[in-house]
Design a protein around this motif. Structure first.
Motif, PDB file in Angstrom:
ATOM      1  N   ALA A  11       0.834  -1.207   0.000  1.00 35.03           N
ATOM      2  CA  ALA A  11       0.000   0.000   0.000  1.00 35.03           C
ATOM      3  C   ALA A  11       0.867   1.256   0.000  1.00 35.03           C
ATOM      4  CB  ALA A  11      -0.939  -0.006   1.197  1.00 35.03           C
ATOM      5  N   GLN A  12       1.972   1.242   0.741  1.00 36.24           N
ATOM      6  CA  GLN A  12       2.876   2.401   0.764  1.00 36.24           C
ATOM      7  C   GLN A  12       3.521   2.603  -0.594  1.00 36.24           C
ATOM      8  OE1 GLN A  12       5.687   1.818   3.904  1.00 36.24           O
ATOM      9  NE2 GLN A  12       4.213   2.239   5.526  1.00 36.24           N
ATOM     10  N   ILE A  13       3.919   1.529  -1.245  1.00 37.48           N
ATOM     11  CA  ILE A  13       4.543   1.624  -2.567  1.00 37.48           C
ATOM     12  C   ILE A  13       3.541   2.157  -3.577  1.00 37.48           C
ATOM     13  CG2 ILE A  13       5.490   0.274  -4.476  1.00 37.48           C
ATOM     14  CD1 ILE A  13       6.793  -1.524  -2.319  1.00 37.48           C
ATOM     15  N   ALA A  14       2.314   1.674  -3.500  1.00 40.27           N
ATOM     16  CA  ALA A  14       1.281   2.106  -4.439  1.00 40.27           C
ATOM     17  C   ALA A  14       0.951   3.582  -4.273  1.00 40.27           C
ATOM     18  CB  ALA A  14       0.025   1.266  -4.266  1.00 40.27           C
ATOM     19  N   GLY A  15       1.012   4.080  -3.060  1.00 38.76           N
ATOM     20  CA  GLY A  15       0.678   5.478  -2.802  1.00 38.76           C
ATOM     21  C   GLY A  15      -0.821   5.675  -2.758  1.00 38.76           C
ATOM     22  N   ARG A  49       0.181   6.676 -13.755  1.00 37.44           N
ATOM     23  CA  ARG A  49       0.681   6.517 -12.382  1.00 37.44           C
ATOM     24  C   ARG A  49       2.173   6.826 -12.304  1.00 37.44           C
ATOM     25  NH1 ARG A  49      -1.249   1.484  -9.186  1.00 37.44           N
ATOM     26  NH2 ARG A  49      -0.225   2.776  -7.635  1.00 37.44           N
ATOM     27  N   MET A  50       2.968   6.316 -13.255  1.00 43.51           N
ATOM     28  CA  MET A  50       4.417   6.588 -13.238  1.00 43.51           C
ATOM     29  C   MET A  50       4.684   8.079 -13.454  1.00 43.51           C
ATOM     30  SD  MET A  50       6.156   3.284 -15.121  1.00 43.51           S
ATOM     31  CE  MET A  50       5.446   3.655 -16.696  1.00 43.51           C
ATOM     32  N   GLY A  51       3.945   8.693 -14.375  1.00 41.19           N
ATOM     33  CA  GLY A  51       4.119  10.124 -14.621  1.00 41.19           C
ATOM     34  C   GLY A  51       3.723  10.959 -13.420  1.00 41.19           C
ATOM     35  N   SER A  52       2.683  10.525 -12.713  1.00 42.77           N
ATOM     36  CA  SER A  52       2.247  11.237 -11.509  1.00 42.77           C
ATOM     37  C   SER A  52       3.305  11.167 -10.416  1.00 42.77           C
ATOM     38  CB  SER A  52       0.922  10.648 -11.002  1.00 42.77           C
ATOM     39  OG  SER A  52      -0.094  10.856 -11.950  1.00 42.77           O
ATOM     40  N   LYS A  53       3.907   9.984 -10.268  1.00 44.17           N
ATOM     41  CA  LYS A  53       4.978   9.841  -9.269  1.00 44.17           C
ATOM     42  C   LYS A  53       6.187  10.691  -9.650  1.00 44.17           C
ATOM     43  CE  LYS A  53       3.572   5.277  -7.676  1.00 44.17           C
ATOM     44  NZ  LYS A  53       3.354   5.480  -6.262  1.00 44.17           N
ATOM     45  N   ALA A  56       5.470  14.299  -8.861  1.00 49.27           N
ATOM     46  CA  ALA A  56       5.576  14.536  -7.419  1.00 49.27           C
ATOM     47  C   ALA A  56       7.033  14.654  -6.979  1.00 49.27           C
ATOM     48  CB  ALA A  56       4.878  13.422  -6.642  1.00 49.27           C
ATOM     49  N   ARG A  57       7.924  13.951  -7.671  1.00 49.41           N
ATOM     50  CA  ARG A  57       9.359  13.999  -7.344  1.00 49.41           C
ATOM     51  C   ARG A  57      10.093  15.088  -8.128  1.00 49.41           C
ATOM     52  NH1 ARG A  57       8.780   8.224  -8.032  1.00 49.41           N
ATOM     53  NH2 ARG A  57       9.688   8.531 -10.085  1.00 49.41           N
ATOM     54  N   HIS A  58       9.359  15.867  -8.914  1.00 50.61           N
ATOM     55  CA  HIS A  58       9.921  16.944  -9.739  1.00 50.61           C
ATOM     56  C   HIS A  58      10.884  16.415 -10.799  1.00 50.61           C
ATOM     57  CE1 HIS A  58       7.939  19.802  -7.160  1.00 50.61           C
ATOM     58  NE2 HIS A  58       8.439  19.163  -6.128  1.00 50.61           N
ATOM     59  N   GLU A  59      10.649  15.196 -11.258  1.00 56.85           N
ATOM     60  CA  GLU A  59      11.390  14.614 -12.386  1.00 56.85           C
ATOM     61  C   GLU A  59      10.591  14.959 -13.635  1.00 56.85           C
ATOM     62  OE1 GLU A  59      11.744  10.452 -11.502  1.00 56.85           O
ATOM     63  OE2 GLU A  59      12.914  10.824  -9.696  1.00 56.85           O
ATOM     64  N   LEU A  60      10.765  16.187 -14.119  1.00 59.27           N
ATOM     65  CA  LEU A  60       9.855  16.747 -15.099  1.00 59.27           C
ATOM     66  C   LEU A  60       9.944  16.095 -16.476  1.00 59.27           C
ATOM     67  CD1 LEU A  60       9.996  20.492 -14.037  1.00 59.27           C
ATOM     68  CD2 LEU A  60       8.538  18.642 -13.194  1.00 59.27           C
ATOM     69  N   ASP A  61      11.140  15.732 -16.932  1.00 60.65           N
ATOM     70  CA  ASP A  61      11.243  15.075 -18.228  1.00 60.65           C
ATOM     71  C   ASP A  61      10.562  13.713 -18.207  1.00 60.65           C
ATOM     72  OD1 ASP A  61      12.525  17.132 -19.563  1.00 60.65           O
ATOM     73  OD2 ASP A  61      14.530  16.364 -19.140  1.00 60.65           O
ATOM     74  N   ARG A  62      10.800  12.953 -17.154  1.00 59.68           N
ATOM     75  CA  ARG A  62      10.152  11.637 -17.038  1.00 59.68           C
ATOM     76  C   ARG A  62       8.641  11.804 -16.898  1.00 59.68           C
ATOM     77  NH1 ARG A  62      10.575   6.388 -16.807  1.00 59.68           N
ATOM     78  NH2 ARG A  62       9.606   5.164 -15.165  1.00 59.68           N
ATOM     79  N   ALA A  63       8.213  12.782 -16.133  1.00 62.76           N
ATOM     80  CA  ALA A  63       6.781  13.037 -15.986  1.00 62.76           C
ATOM     81  C   ALA A  63       6.153  13.365 -17.337  1.00 62.76           C
ATOM     82  CB  ALA A  63       6.540  14.175 -14.995  1.00 62.76           C
TER      83      ALA A  63
END
Length: 195
Positions: A11-15, A49-53, A56-63
């Motif tokens: 559950a923690q990993i899923a967010g 989901r990956m883009g949202s994470k 949230a981590r400010h990894e803008l290119d990956r997002a």
């Protein structure tokens, strides 16, 4: 049966769950136009989901890459979060407006409320964005579209609230694919220079 400790870790990993985290459910009123198989819909949701994470981590290119892939499949939540990404990277206001209008057209409730004419909501989003479909980003996007002296650089004069019309914003625009892959979203450090 899954042990309690493992279930908590999973559950923690899923967010936290998101309104638009729908691997098996419908992706809005235009989903039928995309004719996605179940596997394609699940892949689009995984990209969301990956883009949202990454956002949230400010990894803008990956997002941008992940949310862009989900948006190309018509994912309303991805389109809305691409608008947030555009606002965070100081893109042209027309790019932000285009993405909000496209998210609204695809059924995102917060985007539809952002398009409401003045007088339909208060000058603060706290009253009309409840319940928000994307509470982590709805107010941030509202502030980006409705600058005030409190959330603007001092050198920029305050602007009146933005009146968005989905038809006029989308007129002349191809679709989200051009924005997702265009060089104007890259950070200055990764933008190629003249040859």
């Amino acid at each position: 049966m899954v042990p309690a400790g493992l279930a908590d870790l999973m559950a923690q990993i899923a967010g936290p769950s998101h309104h638009w985290d729908r691997p098996e459910g419908p992706l809005g009123p235009l989903a039928h136009q995309y004719r996605l198989t179940r596997a394609e819909r699940e892949l689009a949701n995984s990209h969301y989901r990956m883009g949202s994470k990454a956002l949230a981590r400010h990894e803008l290119d990956r997002a941008a890459d992940c949310l862009g892939a989900a948006a190309e499949a018509g994912h309303p939540g991805a389109l809305f979060r691409l608008a947030v990404l555009a606002a965070r990277t100081d893109q042209e206001p027309d790019d932000v407006r285009f993405l909000v209008a496209d998210a609204a057209r695809h059924g995102h409730g917060d985007a539809q409320r952002l398009l409401a004419p003045p007088g339909r909501h208060a000058l603060s989003p706290s009253a009309w964005l409840r319940p928000a479909q994307d509470p982590a980003h709805a107010e941030e996007l509202w502030q980006a579209l409705n600058p005030t002296p409190q959330n603007q650089p001092r050198s920029t004069p305050a602007q009146p609230p933005v009146i968005l019309d989905a038809g006029s914003v989308l007129a002349g625009k191809d679709d989200v694919r051009g924005w997702c892959r265009s060089p104007h979203r890259a950070s200055p450090a990764t933008t190629p220079g003249p040859a």
